[in-house]
Scaffold this motif. Structure first.
Motif, PDB file in Angstrom:
ATOM      1  N   PHE A 269       0.814  -1.206   0.000  1.00 51.32           N
ATOM      2  CA  PHE A 269       0.000   0.000   0.000  1.00 51.32           C
ATOM      3  C   PHE A 269       0.853   1.263   0.000  1.00 51.32           C
ATOM      4  CE2 PHE A 269      -3.374  -2.479   2.506  1.00 51.32           C
ATOM      5  CZ  PHE A 269      -4.144  -2.690   1.386  1.00 51.32           C
ATOM      6  N   THR A 270       0.245   2.336  -0.488  1.00 53.78           N
ATOM      7  CA  THR A 270       0.693   3.686  -0.178  1.00 53.78           C
ATOM      8  C   THR A 270      -0.345   4.251   0.784  1.00 53.78           C
ATOM      9  OG1 THR A 270       1.775   4.005  -2.313  1.00 53.78           O
ATOM     10  CG2 THR A 270       1.197   5.981  -1.060  1.00 53.78           C
ATOM     11  N   MET A 271       0.073   4.530   2.022  1.00 53.94           N
ATOM     12  CA  MET A 271      -0.871   4.923   3.071  1.00 53.94           C
ATOM     13  C   MET A 271      -0.579   6.342   3.551  1.00 53.94           C
ATOM     14  SD  MET A 271      -1.762   2.915   6.646  1.00 53.94           S
ATOM     15  CE  MET A 271      -2.650   1.607   5.780  1.00 53.94           C
ATOM     16  N   THR A 272      -1.629   7.046   3.889  1.00 55.59           N
ATOM     17  CA  THR A 272      -1.487   8.385   4.454  1.00 55.59           C
ATOM     18  C   THR A 272      -1.068   8.286   5.916  1.00 55.59           C
ATOM     19  OG1 THR A 272      -3.171   9.266   2.959  1.00 55.59           O
ATOM     20  CG2 THR A 272      -2.685  10.547   4.937  1.00 55.59           C
ATOM     21  N   VAL A 273      -0.032   9.043   6.267  1.00 56.11           N
ATOM     22  CA  VAL A 273       0.409   9.196   7.653  1.00 56.11           C
ATOM     23  C   VAL A 273       0.383  10.691   7.954  1.00 56.11           C
ATOM     24  CG1 VAL A 273       1.843   7.123   7.476  1.00 56.11           C
ATOM     25  CG2 VAL A 273       2.873   9.366   7.072  1.00 56.11           C
ATOM     26  N   PRO A 274       0.517  11.104   9.204  1.00 52.01           N
ATOM     27  CA  PRO A 274       0.513  12.541   9.479  1.00 52.01           C
ATOM     28  C   PRO A 274       1.525  13.303   8.621  1.00 52.01           C
ATOM     29  CG  PRO A 274       0.294  11.347  11.528  1.00 52.01           C
ATOM     30  CD  PRO A 274       0.553  10.317  10.461  1.00 52.01           C
ATOM     31  N   GLY A 275       1.008  14.173   7.776  1.00 53.84           N
ATOM     32  CA  GLY A 275       1.873  15.023   6.982  1.00 53.84           C
ATOM     33  C   GLY A 275       2.311  14.478   5.649  1.00 53.84           C
ATOM     34  N   GLY A 276       1.887  13.273   5.264  1.00 55.70           N
ATOM     35  CA  GLY A 276       2.353  12.744   3.984  1.00 55.70           C
ATOM     36  C   GLY A 276       1.882  11.324   3.734  1.00 55.70           C
TER      37      GLY A 276
ATOM     38  N   ARG B  95     -18.261   5.019 -11.791  1.00 54.00           N
ATOM     39  CA  ARG B  95     -17.071   4.540 -11.087  1.00 54.00           C
ATOM     40  C   ARG B  95     -15.889   5.480 -11.255  1.00 54.00           C
ATOM     41  NH1 ARG B  95     -14.213  -1.468 -10.998  1.00 54.00           N
ATOM     42  NH2 ARG B  95     -12.092  -0.729 -10.594  1.00 54.00           N
ATOM     43  N   ALA B  96     -15.636   5.925 -12.470  1.00 61.42           N
ATOM     44  CA  ALA B  96     -14.479   6.792 -12.715  1.00 61.42           C
ATOM     45  C   ALA B  96     -14.578   8.084 -11.904  1.00 61.42           C
ATOM     46  CB  ALA B  96     -14.353   7.105 -14.200  1.00 61.42           C
ATOM     47  N   GLU B  97     -15.786   8.649 -11.801  1.00 58.47           N
ATOM     48  CA  GLU B  97     -15.958   9.885 -11.041  1.00 58.47           C
ATOM     49  C   GLU B  97     -15.738   9.657  -9.547  1.00 58.47           C
ATOM     50  OE1 GLU B  97     -19.386  12.454 -12.881  1.00 58.47           O
ATOM     51  OE2 GLU B  97     -19.831  10.330 -13.255  1.00 58.47           O
ATOM     52  N   LEU B  98     -16.205   8.505  -9.052  1.00 60.21           N
ATOM     53  CA  LEU B  98     -16.024   8.198  -7.638  1.00 60.21           C
ATOM     54  C   LEU B  98     -14.551   7.943  -7.313  1.00 60.21           C
ATOM     55  CD1 LEU B  98     -19.080   8.105  -7.815  1.00 60.21           C
ATOM     56  CD2 LEU B  98     -19.046   6.024  -6.407  1.00 60.21           C
ATOM     57  N   GLU B  99     -13.873   7.248  -8.191  1.00 58.97           N
ATOM     58  CA  GLU B  99     -12.448   7.004  -7.985  1.00 58.97           C
ATOM     59  C   GLU B  99     -11.664   8.310  -7.963  1.00 58.97           C
ATOM     60  OE1 GLU B  99     -10.453   4.050 -10.299  1.00 58.97           O
ATOM     61  OE2 GLU B  99     -12.202   2.732 -10.401  1.00 58.97           O
ATOM     62  N   GLU B 100     -12.020   9.223  -8.852  1.00 55.14           N
ATOM     63  CA  GLU B 100     -11.322  10.510  -8.905  1.00 55.14           C
ATOM     64  C   GLU B 100     -11.561  11.315  -7.630  1.00 55.14           C
ATOM     65  OE1 GLU B 100     -11.001  14.487 -11.798  1.00 55.14           O
ATOM     66  OE2 GLU B 100     -12.405  12.861 -12.287  1.00 55.14           O
ATOM     67  N   LEU B 101     -12.799  11.296  -7.138  1.00 52.51           N
ATOM     68  CA  LEU B 101     -13.100  12.025  -5.902  1.00 52.51           C
ATOM     69  C   LEU B 101     -12.336  11.436  -4.728  1.00 52.51           C
ATOM     70  CD1 LEU B 101     -15.013  12.189  -3.144  1.00 52.51           C
ATOM     71  CD2 LEU B 101     -14.616  14.249  -4.481  1.00 52.51           C
TER      72      LEU B 101
ATOM     73  N   VAL C  90      -7.955  11.169  -0.257  1.00 53.21           N
ATOM     74  CA  VAL C  90      -7.291  10.085   0.461  1.00 53.21           C
ATOM     75  C   VAL C  90      -6.178  10.581   1.380  1.00 53.21           C
ATOM     76  CG1 VAL C  90      -5.582   9.590  -1.341  1.00 53.21           C
ATOM     77  CG2 VAL C  90      -6.350   7.750   0.190  1.00 53.21           C
ATOM     78  N   THR C  91      -5.599  11.735   1.078  1.00 52.43           N
ATOM     79  CA  THR C  91      -4.500  12.253   1.897  1.00 52.43           C
ATOM     80  C   THR C  91      -4.980  13.081   3.088  1.00 52.43           C
ATOM     81  OG1 THR C  91      -4.293  14.217   0.486  1.00 52.43           O
ATOM     82  CG2 THR C  91      -2.930  12.301  -0.069  1.00 52.43           C
ATOM     83  N   GLN C  92      -6.288  13.256   3.236  1.00 52.50           N
ATOM     84  CA  GLN C  92      -6.787  14.140   4.292  1.00 52.50           C
ATOM     85  C   GLN C  92      -6.794  13.493   5.667  1.00 52.50           C
ATOM     86  OE1 GLN C  92     -10.629  15.638   3.106  1.00 52.50           O
ATOM     87  NE2 GLN C  92      -9.827  16.690   1.292  1.00 52.50           N
ATOM     88  N   ARG C  93      -6.779  12.162   5.737  1.00 50.97           N
ATOM     89  CA  ARG C  93      -6.887  11.490   7.035  1.00 50.97           C
ATOM     90  C   ARG C  93      -5.865  10.354   7.117  1.00 50.97           C
ATOM     91  NH1 ARG C  93     -10.849  11.143  10.988  1.00 50.97           N
ATOM     92  NH2 ARG C  93     -12.369  12.292   9.722  1.00 50.97           N
ATOM     93  N   PRO C  94      -5.029  10.324   8.167  1.00 46.95           N
ATOM     94  CA  PRO C  94      -4.094   9.215   8.335  1.00 46.95           C
ATOM     95  C   PRO C  94      -4.818   7.872   8.390  1.00 46.95           C
ATOM     96  CG  PRO C  94      -3.547  11.004   9.838  1.00 46.95           C
ATOM     97  CD  PRO C  94      -4.869  11.350   9.226  1.00 46.95           C
ATOM     98  N   GLY C  95      -4.196   6.875   7.808  1.00 44.30           N
ATOM     99  CA  GLY C  95      -4.770   5.542   7.779  1.00 44.30           C
ATOM    100  C   GLY C  95      -5.431   5.178   6.471  1.00 44.30           C
TER     101      GLY C  95
END
Length: 409
Positions: free
Chosen positions: A63-70, A165-171, A176-181
């Motif tokens: 995975f590429t996962m969001t952590v605090p700040g990145g 689907r394409a619109e939902l994936e884009e949103l 995805v980077t707004q919340r860690p985890g």
């Protein structure tokens, strides 16, 4: 006894699943098995053998996962199972140790998992790092506060999920980077989200979607199922099962929730889980109407303490020597000086006297921003050598919004 461990190949998929089915007591629908197979990274799927028999298994999603700040590359540990006939023989411990070594060799500083039982993974250095909040709301008592955000440019659009689907994936990619985890979703993961066969519906009806948009495009969406029902007086008593609700801004979020809560013939909305600080709790005029239960969600393990602590951001300055206890990944054991402020962080080995001594699982629990360091100190699980260190460390590692993954892997 020792059990040889190696990656499996695709031909061993049936044997791999037999171990899972025996350990978890389930029988998966063939369609679900095929989807699981499509997602499996066989080079990262390990099995322990007793002769020719698979005795235990584990796997990883990259995975590429969001952590605090990145964002960071994270090993998403999954499908951990041991045959009932081979419990308490060291099979799981051998698999966990081998897996963590492989993760380190691959250069991923952090591992994460969902735990089937909460008592298992602390033994291997994982700490509970996020909270899930499943809840239900009776729709007739779901009024919002008077100052809930509104945007007259927003409108709702009902759509077949597969067609948008394409619109939902884009949103989702934009939030995805707004919340860690949260983690970046592959095509196979989206395939599972949009899957709508009988085992996916589980008696709750077909997958449905509604979008919030303006002239510039989609600003949010909700995915859900509805189980229609009437009570003994022939009054509607339907239940809406919310799968996802994502939005780029508060007004779109509020509009989507109002659409969900105001759905005709629905008297109850149930969620499979939401973050502990879900903005809906602030939007509701009477937050007591949320019937919720707390549950642990993601568990995090620092595979390389220095790289992991250097890679995230911090909410306040901290300068502390941390003595880490780690008998599973001995390369982590020792003293590390963490120096961090709002501009960056550095973690390096030192010989200085420690300010605090703690198990590596404590750092894992705090890593995404919602740890229990001060609670563990008061419980006597940490040893503070310099007064105030744990409070400063806990403040620095805290983060808003709180971590939450929202999709089991």
């Amino acid at each position: 006894m020792t059990y040889p461990i190696r990656p499996i190949d695709e031909s061993e998929w049936p044997a791999f699943n037999r171990v899972l089915q025996e350990a978890f007591g389930w029988t998966l629908h063939p369609a679900l098995l095929e989807r699981n197979k499509a997602r499996t990274e066989f080079d990262r799927t390990l099995a322990a053998f007793d002769g020719d028999q698979m005795a235990g298994v584990t796997s990883i999603f990259s995975f590429t996962m969001t952590v605090p700040g990145g964002q960071l590359p994270v090993a998403g540990v999954t499908a951990v199972a041991v045959l009932p006939s081979h419990r308490r023989r060291g099979v799981l411990s051998s698999l966990m140790r081998r897996q963590l070594t492989d993760i380190r060799d691959r250069g991923e500083p952090v591992a994460a998992l969902y735990a089937s039982e909460s008592v298992i993974y602390g033994r291997y250095g994982y700490g509970r790092a996020s909270t899930n909040l499943p809840f239900r709301i009776d729709t007739h008592r779901s009024a919002f506060v008077p100052n809930a955000p509104q945007d007259p440019s927003l409108r709702l659009r009902v759509a077949q999920p597969a067609e948008v689907r394409a619109e939902l994936e884009e949103l989702f990619a934009s939030v995805v980077t707004q919340r860690p985890g949260r983690y970046v979703r592959s095509r196979e993961i989206w395939d599972e989200i949009f899957a709508d066969e009988e085992p996916d519906q589980n008696g709750h009806g077909p997958l449905r979607s509604i979008l919030a948009e303006d002239d510039q495009g989609v600003r949010g969406y909700a995915l859900f199922r509805i189980k229609a029902s009437w009570d003994d007086n022939d009054l509607p008593a339907g239940t809406l099962y919310l799968g996802e609700i994502e939005a780029a801004d508060p007004a779109a979020y509020a509009l989507l929730w109002r659409s969900v809560l105001d759905r005709d013939l629905v008297t109850r909305v149930e969620t499979y889980g939401r973050p502990a600080d879900d903005p809906l709790l602030a939007l509701l005029a009477d937050h007591r109407q949320v019937r919720a239960r707390w549950s642990d969600e993601l568990w995090v393990r620092l595979v390389e303490v220095d790289r992991a602590l250097s890679a995230r951001s911090y909410s306040a300055p901290v300068d502390a020597v941390i003595e880490v206890e780690d008998d599973v990944c001995p390369w982590n054991a020792g003293r590390w000086r963490l120096t961090a402020d709002l501009s960056g962080a550095e973690c390096k080995p030192v010989d200085d006297e420690p300010d605090v001594t703690l198990p590596v699982a404590s750092l894992g629990s705090a890593y995404l921003g919602d740890g229990l360091l001060t609670e563990q100190l008061h419980a006597g699980l940490l040893r503070e050598h310099t007064a105030g260190t744990v409070r400063r460390l806990a403040t620095a590692m805290s983060w808003s919004p709180k971590p939450w993954t929202g999709l089991v892997f």
